[in-house]
Design an enzyme around this catalytic site. Structure first.
Site, mmCIF file in Angstrom:
data_model
loop_
_atom_site.group_PDB
_atom_site.id
_atom_site.type_symbol
_atom_site.label_atom_id
_atom_site.label_comp_id
_atom_site.label_asym_id
_atom_site.label_seq_id
_atom_site.Cartn_x
_atom_site.Cartn_y
_atom_site.Cartn_z
ATOM 1 C CE1 TYR A 55 -4.265 1.660 -0.095
ATOM 2 C CE2 TYR A 55 -3.665 2.820 1.923
ATOM 3 C CZ TYR A 55 -4.430 2.680 0.697
ATOM 4 O OH TYR A 55 -5.391 3.673 0.558
ATOM 5 C CE LYS A 95 -7.274 6.623 0.578
ATOM 6 N NZ LYS A 95 -8.547 6.999 0.095
#
Length: 255
Positions: free
Chosen positions: A156, A163
């Site tokens: 990720y 995020k």
């Protein structure tokens, strides 16, 4: 009925195709009775998004590339002119340059980090600022996050810190806008095969792992995410704000 969105007007940002999380949410909003405005990224994306906007019966269909100067402002000016108010907003956009997304966080470029933060995080703050005067009687602001904001998820990479910043922004916005009865949420779905997710390296493996580890051994659907978003936009969620709401079949409790 508190789950009804009849008479409410909402903006949906981030529909790319019929498998977009934003489209699943838009469908749920419409089924609950809301009137919608829908955006498209640019002229290249418009042919894919316009038929979906028409199928949703959207009253407004407008461009919004948050990287282009003035487009966010023009979008909200159009909403103010047409409706004069807004009850909810869904922000479902994220981006990082491929070379930064596929490399280590340690090695990400300043330019790539700045772009990822601008598109994925700061654009939500900007939209909240422009939505605030239109939410005269309160409202709901929603954005999309992922479990990689809380824990390290293999591959990720850069989007994890981005995020995490988005989720922190949700909490601060919730406190700042709470006195005006504007609620703010981050919805955190499990991995879904969307156009945005396809940029993550070996994403199919990540989906397989999530399905294997989730308590019911299944992935969520855009329709399930949409049902939760419709709940958050409704008065039934009036007692909640600042939350990260997981829609991942329980993966976050075992991941």
């Amino acid at each position: 009925m508190k789950l009804s969105l009849h008479g409410k007007k909402g903006l949906v940002v981030g529909i790319a195709n019929d498998r977009s999380i934003a489209f699943g949410c838009a469908q749920a909003f419409r089924e609950a009775g809301a009137e919608l405005a829908v955006t498209y990224l640019n002229d290249k994306a418009r042919p894919y998004t316009e038929p979906l906007s028409a199928a949703l019966g959207a009253e407004l269909f407008l461009p919004c590339d948050v990287r282009e100067e003035g487009q966010v402002e023009a979008l909200f000016a159009a909403l103010a002119e047409r409706w004069g108010k807004l009850e909810f907003l869904l922000h479902s956009i994220a981006f990082a340059p491929r070379e930064d997304l596929h490399g280590r966080v340690t090695d990400c470029s300043r330019e790539g980090f700045d772009m990822a933060m601008n598109v994925s995080c700061h654009s939500f703050i900007r939209m909240a600022r422009h939505a605030e005067p239109l939410m005269k009687d309160g409202g709901a602001l929603m954005t999309m996050s992922y479990y990689g904001a809380e824990k390290v998820v293999d591959r990720y990479n850069l989007m994890g810190p981005v995020k995490a910043a988005l989720e922190a922004s949700v909490r601060y916005l919730a406190v700042e806008l709470g006195p005006k009865n504007i609620r703010v949420y981050a919805v955190s779905p499990g991995p879904l095969k969307t156009r945005a997710a396809s940029g993550i390296d070996r994403f199919d493996e990540l989906m397989d792992q999530a399905a294997a580890r989730a308590p019911n051994h299944a992935l969520v659907t855009i329709e399930q995410v949409g049902d939760v978003a419709a709940f958050l936009a409704s008065e039934a969620a009036a007692g909640m704000t600042g939350n990260v709401v997981y829609v991942d079949n329980g993966y976050n409790v075992v991941g």
